[in-house]
Scaffold this motif. Structure first.
Motif, PDB file in Angstrom:
ATOM      1  N   PRO A   1       0.818  -1.212   0.000  1.00  0.00           N
ATOM      2  CA  PRO A   1       0.000   0.000   0.000  1.00  0.00           C
ATOM      3  C   PRO A   1       0.847   1.255   0.000  1.00  0.00           C
ATOM      4  O   PRO A   1       2.032   1.232   0.315  1.00  0.00           O
ATOM      5  CB  PRO A   1      -0.807  -0.129   1.297  1.00  0.00           C
ATOM      6  N   ALA A   2       0.218   2.387  -0.367  1.00  0.00           N
ATOM      7  CA  ALA A   2       0.930   3.669  -0.401  1.00  0.00           C
ATOM      8  C   ALA A   2       1.454   4.018   0.977  1.00  0.00           C
ATOM      9  O   ALA A   2       0.871   3.651   2.000  1.00  0.00           O
ATOM     10  CB  ALA A   2      -0.018   4.761  -0.891  1.00  0.00           C
ATOM     11  N   ARG A   3       2.603   4.700   0.979  1.00  0.00           N
ATOM     12  CA  ARG A   3       3.182   5.139   2.250  1.00  0.00           C
ATOM     13  C   ARG A   3       2.176   6.003   3.001  1.00  0.00           C
ATOM     14  O   ARG A   3       1.455   6.805   2.403  1.00  0.00           O
ATOM     15  CB  ARG A   3       4.463   5.937   1.990  1.00  0.00           C
ATOM     16  N   GLN A   4       2.145   5.878   4.312  1.00  0.00           N
ATOM     17  CA  GLN A   4       1.179   6.625   5.102  1.00  0.00           C
ATOM     18  C   GLN A   4       1.884   7.465   6.159  1.00  0.00           C
ATOM     19  O   GLN A   4       3.083   7.339   6.381  1.00  0.00           O
ATOM     20  CB  GLN A   4       0.194   5.663   5.771  1.00  0.00           C
ATOM     21  N   VAL A   5       1.103   8.344   6.765  1.00  0.00           N
ATOM     22  CA  VAL A   5       1.648   9.186   7.824  1.00  0.00           C
ATOM     23  C   VAL A   5       1.764   8.344   9.091  1.00  0.00           C
ATOM     24  O   VAL A   5       0.777   7.814   9.588  1.00  0.00           O
ATOM     25  CB  VAL A   5       0.746  10.411   8.077  1.00  0.00           C
ATOM     26  N   VAL A   6       2.991   8.204   9.569  1.00  0.00           N
ATOM     27  CA  VAL A   6       3.263   7.456  10.790  1.00  0.00           C
ATOM     28  C   VAL A   6       4.041   8.371  11.712  1.00  0.00           C
ATOM     29  O   VAL A   6       5.109   8.865  11.345  1.00  0.00           O
ATOM     30  CB  VAL A   6       4.082   6.176  10.506  1.00  0.00           C
ATOM     31  N   ASP A   7       3.519   8.619  12.892  1.00  0.00           N
ATOM     32  CA  ASP A   7       4.175   9.496  13.864  1.00  0.00           C
ATOM     33  C   ASP A   7       4.517   8.705  15.120  1.00  0.00           C
ATOM     34  O   ASP A   7       3.682   7.971  15.636  1.00  0.00           O
ATOM     35  CB  ASP A   7       3.266  10.670  14.254  1.00  0.00           C
ATOM     36  N   GLY A   8       5.744   8.887  15.608  1.00  0.00           N
ATOM     37  CA  GLY A   8       6.118   8.243  16.861  1.00  0.00           C
ATOM     38  C   GLY A   8       7.560   7.792  16.878  1.00  0.00           C
ATOM     39  O   GLY A   8       8.336   8.057  15.957  1.00  0.00           O
ATOM     40  N   VAL A   9       7.913   7.101  17.945  1.00  0.00           N
ATOM     41  CA  VAL A   9       9.294   6.669  18.180  1.00  0.00           C
ATOM     42  C   VAL A   9       9.312   5.164  18.383  1.00  0.00           C
ATOM     43  O   VAL A   9       8.552   4.624  19.191  1.00  0.00           O
ATOM     44  CB  VAL A   9       9.880   7.365  19.432  1.00  0.00           C
ATOM     45  N   LEU A  10      10.185   4.502  17.642  1.00  0.00           N
ATOM     46  CA  LEU A  10      10.375   3.067  17.802  1.00  0.00           C
ATOM     47  C   LEU A  10      11.736   2.823  18.432  1.00  0.00           C
ATOM     48  O   LEU A  10      12.761   3.300  17.928  1.00  0.00           O
ATOM     49  CB  LEU A  10      10.310   2.364  16.448  1.00  0.00           C
ATOM     50  N   LEU A  11      11.753   2.094  19.533  1.00  0.00           N
ATOM     51  CA  LEU A  11      13.008   1.719  20.177  1.00  0.00           C
ATOM     52  C   LEU A  11      13.453   0.395  19.567  1.00  0.00           C
ATOM     53  O   LEU A  11      12.895  -0.659  19.876  1.00  0.00           O
ATOM     54  CB  LEU A  11      12.828   1.602  21.686  1.00  0.00           C
ATOM     55  N   LEU A  12      14.442   0.470  18.681  1.00  0.00           N
ATOM     56  CA  LEU A  12      14.907  -0.708  17.953  1.00  0.00           C
ATOM     57  C   LEU A  12      16.159  -1.286  18.594  1.00  0.00           C
ATOM     58  O   LEU A  12      17.048  -0.547  19.030  1.00  0.00           O
ATOM     59  CB  LEU A  12      15.213  -0.328  16.504  1.00  0.00           C
ATOM     60  N   ASP A  13      16.234  -2.602  18.628  1.00  0.00           N
ATOM     61  CA  ASP A  13      17.447  -3.307  19.036  1.00  0.00           C
ATOM     62  C   ASP A  13      18.182  -3.682  17.751  1.00  0.00           C
ATOM     63  O   ASP A  13      17.877  -4.690  17.113  1.00  0.00           O
ATOM     64  CB  ASP A  13      17.078  -4.554  19.845  1.00  0.00           C
ATOM     65  N   LYS A  14      19.133  -2.823  17.349  1.00  0.00           N
ATOM     66  CA  LYS A  14      19.839  -3.048  16.090  1.00  0.00           C
ATOM     67  C   LYS A  14      20.744  -4.266  16.196  1.00  0.00           C
ATOM     68  O   LYS A  14      21.488  -4.408  17.155  1.00  0.00           O
ATOM     69  CB  LYS A  14      20.682  -1.823  15.713  1.00  0.00           C
ATOM     70  N   PRO A  15      20.709  -5.140  15.183  1.00  0.00           N
ATOM     71  CA  PRO A  15      21.603  -6.299  15.233  1.00  0.00           C
ATOM     72  C   PRO A  15      23.007  -5.962  14.736  1.00  0.00           C
ATOM     73  O   PRO A  15      23.220  -4.947  14.063  1.00  0.00           O
ATOM     74  CB  PRO A  15      20.918  -7.285  14.272  1.00  0.00           C
ATOM     75  N   VAL A  16      23.952  -6.810  15.048  1.00  0.00           N
ATOM     76  CA  VAL A  16      25.305  -6.696  14.518  1.00  0.00           C
ATOM     77  C   VAL A  16      25.273  -7.002  13.018  1.00  0.00           C
ATOM     78  O   VAL A  16      24.496  -7.846  12.565  1.00  0.00           O
ATOM     79  CB  VAL A  16      26.254  -7.680  15.241  1.00  0.00           C
ATOM     80  N   GLY A  17      26.096  -6.297  12.259  1.00  0.00           N
ATOM     81  CA  GLY A  17      26.276  -6.658  10.860  1.00  0.00           C
ATOM     82  C   GLY A  17      25.572  -5.784   9.847  1.00  0.00           C
ATOM     83  O   GLY A  17      25.766  -5.961   8.644  1.00  0.00           O
ATOM     84  N   ILE A  18      24.746  -4.844  10.296  1.00  0.00           N
ATOM     85  CA  ILE A  18      24.110  -3.926   9.356  1.00  0.00           C
ATOM     86  C   ILE A  18      24.319  -2.488   9.838  1.00  0.00           C
ATOM     87  O   ILE A  18      24.546  -2.237  11.013  1.00  0.00           O
ATOM     88  CB  ILE A  18      22.599  -4.198   9.172  1.00  0.00           C
ATOM     89  N   THR A  19      24.234  -1.551   8.898  1.00  0.00           N
ATOM     90  CA  THR A  19      24.373  -0.142   9.265  1.00  0.00           C
ATOM     91  C   THR A  19      23.099   0.340   9.941  1.00  0.00           C
ATOM     92  O   THR A  19      22.025  -0.270   9.815  1.00  0.00           O
ATOM     93  CB  THR A  19      24.637   0.723   8.024  1.00  0.00           C
TER      94      THR A  19
END
Length: 298
Positions: free
Chosen positions: A3-21
């Motif tokens: 679907p088309a991109r939508q308006v998303v507001d907020g903060v996601l606390l991500l646990d970034k994995p090793v090996g990607i930027t």
């Protein structure tokens, strides 16, 4: 078809994995949330993992306040080995015997507490004449870097089995943990580099509150969006005031209003119904709009 991109507001606390930027992690989360606008609050190197707060939509307006916040890390040092980058991604520069014990290691740590000076590493995103330093480093060009002041608020050794040492570091924004590892190694006379780095905290957020990309992928869209925190969580450390409807409308229109705020400086402003409006500067009985949430047009 997505679907088309939508308006998303907020903060996601991500646990970034090793090996990607950090940017790759951001783009993946952006795709999973089907968001239009996104940004992060300070990168983690590809070899590092841990807390990476991501901002979407209106929350991106306040990302700088978390970018400048204190950080906490779990840093794993390998004594006796130095690398070109100060981390496992570089080439080995030197290898030395490690003759120091845990008591000697612990004894040098207080010298790195408080306000200290660091020379930013060449392998960093810090810019010189519009180009990041790592581009010069890859071309074999060394740029002179003036030292910068940072603050180490807490530095504790949580594990010591030489040549492997684990440190818990609480520091100001802008601190290079790779440089700290190298400097500790130099103080011990054997050299060191960082083999692993986990961001445990940023501002008032902790790694335990975060979610992995795998968790996001396993959820349906509604449950993914339910993980988002409101934009004002980024500025929760600032004092807040409630405005009546007339005051709120004036502020939305870009006008200053008379208001006896309890403190001067940046203030969170809300409507009487507790809807977050954004930030204003409070001074001499006036509130001046600083950074406001866009309001949908009827």
């Amino acid at each position: 078809m997505k679907p088309a991109r939508q308006v998303v507001d907020g903060v996601l606390l991500l646990d970034k994995p090793v090996g990607i930027t950090s940017n790759a992690a951001l783009q993946k989360a952006k795709w999973l949330l089907n968001a239009k606008k996104a940004g992060h609050t300070g990168t983690l190197d590809p070899f590092a993992d841990g807390l990476l707060p991501l901002c979407f939509g209106e929350a991106t307006k306040f990302s700088a306040y978390l970018l400048d916040a204190d950080k906490r890390y779990r840093a794993v040092l390998q004594l006796g080995v130095t690398t070109t980058t100060g981390d496992p991604e570089g080439e080995v520069l030197s290898t030395r015997d490690v003759a120091v014990n845990c008591a000697e290691i612990d004894a040098v740590l207080p010298g790195f507490m408080g306000e200290i000076e660091q020379i930013p590493p060449m392998h960093s995103a810090l810019k010189h004449q519009g180009r990041p330093l790592y581009e010069y480093a890859r071309a074999g060009i060394e740029i002179e870097r003036p030292p910068r002041k940072v603050t180490i608020r807490s530095l504790a050794m949580t594990e010591c089995v030489p040549p492997r040492v684990i440190l818990d570091v609480q520091c100001s924004a802008g601190t290079y943990i790779r440089t700290l590892a190298q400097d500790i190694g130099a103080a011990l006379g054997c050299g060191a580099h960082l083999t692993a780095l986990t961001r445990l905290g940023s501002g008032g957020f902790k790694l335990e509150q975060s979610h992995t990309l795998a968790e996001l992928e396993a959820l349906d869209p509604a449950r993914r969006h339910a993980l988002l925190l409101p934009a004002d969580c980024l500025v929760a450390h600032l004092p807040a005031v409630l405005l009546d409807d007339t005051e709120a409308e004036a502020l939305r229109q870009g006008r200053s209003i008379a208001h006896a705020a309890t403190e001067s400086g940046l203030i969170r402003v809300y409507t009487a119904s507790n809807t977050f409006l954004g930030l204003a500067n409070a001074n001499a009985g006036q509130l001046v709009p600083r950074r406001l949430i866009a309001t949908p047009q009827a």
